[in-house]
Design a protein around this motif. Sequence first.
Motif, PDB file in Angstrom:
ATOM      1  N   TYR A  98      11.999  51.441  63.341  1.00 35.87           N
ATOM      2  CA  TYR A  98      13.202  52.280  63.341  1.00 35.87           C
ATOM      3  C   TYR A  98      12.847  53.704  63.738  1.00 35.87           C
ATOM      4  O   TYR A  98      11.766  54.212  63.419  1.00 35.87           O
ATOM      5  CB  TYR A  98      13.838  52.302  61.948  1.00 35.87           C
ATOM      6  CG  TYR A  98      15.110  53.122  61.872  1.00 35.87           C
ATOM      7  CD1 TYR A  98      16.336  52.576  62.240  1.00 35.87           C
ATOM      8  CD2 TYR A  98      15.070  54.452  61.464  1.00 35.87           C
ATOM      9  CE1 TYR A  98      17.494  53.343  62.199  1.00 35.87           C
ATOM     10  CE2 TYR A  98      16.229  55.220  61.413  1.00 35.87           C
ATOM     11  CZ  TYR A  98      17.435  54.660  61.787  1.00 35.87           C
ATOM     12  OH  TYR A  98      18.579  55.416  61.753  1.00 35.87           O
TER      13      TYR A  98
ATOM     14  N   LEU B 158      19.339  49.420  58.286  1.00 40.71           N
ATOM     15  CA  LEU B 158      18.185  48.587  57.909  1.00 40.71           C
ATOM     16  C   LEU B 158      18.449  47.778  56.634  1.00 40.71           C
ATOM     17  O   LEU B 158      18.372  46.553  56.642  1.00 40.71           O
ATOM     18  CB  LEU B 158      16.952  49.469  57.705  1.00 40.71           C
ATOM     19  CG  LEU B 158      16.327  50.080  58.955  1.00 40.71           C
ATOM     20  CD1 LEU B 158      15.255  51.097  58.579  1.00 40.71           C
ATOM     21  CD2 LEU B 158      15.727  48.992  59.840  1.00 40.71           C
ATOM     22  N   TYR B 159      18.739  48.468  55.555  1.00 36.79           N
ATOM     23  CA  TYR B 159      18.863  47.797  54.257  1.00 36.79           C
ATOM     24  C   TYR B 159      20.058  46.852  54.222  1.00 36.79           C
ATOM     25  O   TYR B 159      20.001  45.786  53.606  1.00 36.79           O
ATOM     26  CB  TYR B 159      18.991  48.841  53.149  1.00 36.79           C
ATOM     27  CG  TYR B 159      18.771  48.308  51.764  1.00 36.79           C
ATOM     28  CD1 TYR B 159      17.481  48.142  51.266  1.00 36.79           C
ATOM     29  CD2 TYR B 159      19.837  47.975  50.936  1.00 36.79           C
ATOM     30  CE1 TYR B 159      17.266  47.652  49.994  1.00 36.79           C
ATOM     31  CE2 TYR B 159      19.641  47.492  49.664  1.00 36.79           C
ATOM     32  CZ  TYR B 159      18.348  47.325  49.190  1.00 36.79           C
ATOM     33  OH  TYR B 159      18.149  46.838  47.925  1.00 36.79           O
TER      34      TYR B 159
ATOM     35  N   TYR C 140       9.686  40.916  60.632  1.00 34.82           N
ATOM     36  CA  TYR C 140      10.402  40.243  59.549  1.00 34.82           C
ATOM     37  C   TYR C 140      11.011  38.890  59.932  1.00 34.82           C
ATOM     38  O   TYR C 140      11.643  38.253  59.093  1.00 34.82           O
ATOM     39  CB  TYR C 140      11.538  41.144  59.044  1.00 34.82           C
ATOM     40  CG  TYR C 140      11.084  42.453  58.445  1.00 34.82           C
ATOM     41  CD1 TYR C 140      10.422  42.489  57.217  1.00 34.82           C
ATOM     42  CD2 TYR C 140      11.326  43.660  59.098  1.00 34.82           C
ATOM     43  CE1 TYR C 140      10.018  43.696  56.669  1.00 34.82           C
ATOM     44  CE2 TYR C 140      10.924  44.877  58.556  1.00 34.82           C
ATOM     45  CZ  TYR C 140      10.266  44.890  57.338  1.00 34.82           C
ATOM     46  OH  TYR C 140       9.861  46.081  56.793  1.00 34.82           O
TER      47      TYR C 140
ATOM     48  N   ILE D  63      11.383  44.584  64.925  1.00 39.10           N
ATOM     49  CA  ILE D  63      11.825  44.179  63.592  1.00 39.10           C
ATOM     50  C   ILE D  63      11.828  42.653  63.474  1.00 39.10           C
ATOM     51  O   ILE D  63      11.572  42.100  62.406  1.00 39.10           O
ATOM     52  CB  ILE D  63      13.208  44.778  63.236  1.00 39.10           C
ATOM     53  CG1 ILE D  63      13.368  44.817  61.708  1.00 39.10           C
ATOM     54  CG2 ILE D  63      14.366  44.005  63.885  1.00 39.10           C
ATOM     55  CD1 ILE D  63      14.497  45.695  61.221  1.00 39.10           C
TER      56      ILE D  63
ATOM     57  N   VAL E 143      14.211  54.008  52.488  1.00 38.68           N
ATOM     58  CA  VAL E 143      14.382  52.959  53.491  1.00 38.68           C
ATOM     59  C   VAL E 143      14.089  53.507  54.884  1.00 38.68           C
ATOM     60  O   VAL E 143      13.419  52.852  55.697  1.00 38.68           O
ATOM     61  CB  VAL E 143      15.810  52.372  53.420  1.00 38.68           C
ATOM     62  CG1 VAL E 143      16.049  51.408  54.577  1.00 38.68           C
ATOM     63  CG2 VAL E 143      16.024  51.669  52.084  1.00 38.68           C
TER      64      VAL E 143
ATOM     65  N   THR F 279       5.502  51.005  51.303  1.00 30.88           N
ATOM     66  CA  THR F 279       6.563  51.230  50.317  1.00 30.88           C
ATOM     67  C   THR F 279       6.117  52.222  49.252  1.00 30.88           C
ATOM     68  O   THR F 279       6.846  53.161  48.904  1.00 30.88           O
ATOM     69  CB  THR F 279       6.978  49.906  49.659  1.00 30.88           C
ATOM     70  OG1 THR F 279       7.377  48.979  50.672  1.00 30.88           O
ATOM     71  CG2 THR F 279       8.137  50.112  48.691  1.00 30.88           C
TER      72      THR F 279
ATOM     73  N   THR G   7       6.708  51.794  59.681  1.00 26.92           N
ATOM     74  CA  THR G   7       6.370  50.466  60.199  1.00 26.92           C
ATOM     75  C   THR G   7       6.707  50.337  61.675  1.00 26.92           C
ATOM     76  O   THR G   7       6.401  49.312  62.297  1.00 26.92           O
ATOM     77  CB  THR G   7       7.097  49.359  59.417  1.00 26.92           C
ATOM     78  OG1 THR G   7       8.516  49.614  59.421  1.00 26.92           O
ATOM     79  CG2 THR G   7       6.618  49.279  57.979  1.00 26.92           C
TER      80      THR G   7
ATOM     81  N   GLY H 296      11.114  52.282  57.506  1.00 31.52           N
ATOM     82  CA  GLY H 296      11.427  51.910  58.879  1.00 31.52           C
ATOM     83  C   GLY H 296      10.607  52.681  59.888  1.00 31.52           C
ATOM     84  O   GLY H 296      10.097  52.113  60.866  1.00 31.52           O
TER      85      GLY H 296
ATOM     86  N   ASN I 151      15.013  40.965  54.843  1.00 27.71           N
ATOM     87  CA  ASN I 151      13.597  41.146  54.542  1.00 27.71           C
ATOM     88  C   ASN I 151      13.211  42.604  54.339  1.00 27.71           C
ATOM     89  O   ASN I 151      12.174  42.890  53.747  1.00 27.71           O
ATOM     90  CB  ASN I 151      12.742  40.516  55.642  1.00 27.71           C
ATOM     91  CG  ASN I 151      12.717  38.999  55.516  1.00 27.71           C
ATOM     92  OD1 ASN I 151      12.559  38.481  54.434  1.00 27.71           O
ATOM     93  ND2 ASN I 151      12.892  38.314  56.621  1.00 27.71           N
ATOM     94  N   VAL I 152      14.012  43.536  54.836  1.00 26.16           N
ATOM     95  CA  VAL I 152      13.793  44.944  54.493  1.00 26.16           C
ATOM     96  C   VAL I 152      14.113  45.143  53.015  1.00 26.16           C
ATOM     97  O   VAL I 152      13.402  45.845  52.297  1.00 26.16           O
ATOM     98  CB  VAL I 152      14.659  45.869  55.371  1.00 26.16           C
ATOM     99  CG1 VAL I 152      14.530  47.324  54.909  1.00 26.16           C
ATOM    100  CG2 VAL I 152      14.251  45.753  56.835  1.00 26.16           C
ATOM    101  N   ARG I 153      15.175  44.510  52.556  1.00 28.10           N
ATOM    102  CA  ARG I 153      15.502  44.561  51.119  1.00 28.10           C
ATOM    103  C   ARG I 153      14.408  43.898  50.295  1.00 28.10           C
ATOM    104  O   ARG I 153      14.044  44.372  49.219  1.00 28.10           O
ATOM    105  CB  ARG I 153      16.850  43.878  50.864  1.00 28.10           C
ATOM    106  CG  ARG I 153      18.028  44.551  51.540  1.00 28.10           C
ATOM    107  CD  ARG I 153      19.351  44.055  51.007  1.00 28.10           C
ATOM    108  NE  ARG I 153      19.608  42.667  51.308  1.00 28.10           N
ATOM    109  CZ  ARG I 153      20.166  42.222  52.425  1.00 28.10           C
ATOM    110  NH1 ARG I 153      20.495  43.088  53.374  1.00 28.10           N
ATOM    111  NH2 ARG I 153      20.389  40.946  52.631  1.00 28.10           N
TER     112      ARG I 153
END
Length: 277
Positions: free
Chosen positions: A203, A254-255, A218, A214, A193, A161, A200, A197, A260-262
């Motif tokens: 995405y 994603l968001y 998460y 994912i 975002v 992040t 990690t 993705g 859990n991405v948020r």
Amino acid sequence: MVRRWVVETALMLLLLTAGDLRCDAKSNLILQSFDELVLECAELMSITPSKLTALRSGALVKDMETKCLLRCVGVSGRFWSDYTGLRKDILARYFLADAADTQNVNRTQLCLNELPSVQLDAQHCCNLALESFLCFYYNYGNLRQDRIFVPLDHLQLQHVTARCMDVHHITHDHLMSLSAEEMDANGSVHCLVRCIGIKTGVYSDRDGVNMDLIYAQYGEGYCEAEFKTNAYECIRRQSEQTYGNSCKRAYHLLYKCFENVRNVITEYELRDSEEEE
């Protein structure tokens, strides 16, 4: 003439290294085989070469050294936690089940049901980690030899992040100042975002969300079937819209679809805020 030669040389170097530059985008993606995890933990724990050779040949002696070695493998592979115990879906990824064996999951679960609950005691955790692994080893299938996706831990996600915020010129204070509506309209946040993705491994612009990865990253604590069903439905709804650019599309897939991405971004904000105090 010299200046032109320099420019042409620089362009040629960029073209020659373009493949490497594309690979670097996924520099945080971790792939390890079970054997590599064993070798890594054996080195960290100073396991003797003779014992390591015996272990790799399948001779599992249930002494404390072996038990704690398997616990280390579980912690490194993210399928074991001294606080929450075994994460079955992650450990299952290291095994290849026989397609004709329709009872392997039931046998494995029956074995796990016989084990005691997790206790915050070092000796107990090493013992339980080994016994949990053996339930899979003897019932689920054969250990795979290929490399498996290893979910990033909390600190690694925070690092991703921070790196993506740096890439897209987003400061901590600016991120914290944005409302939900402002985040929805902010192109830099959309690219943040997308960056998370991609780095990690969950995405890509070509394939969209990798549902298996994912969930591995998460999905702890969620029913896999329910998690994926809800995610597919959300992605279907979000995909009906036209976004105009890759960042905005990634943000919505994603968001908007994965809590859990948020949380990764929210926890980054809160952690940095607490450290400043």
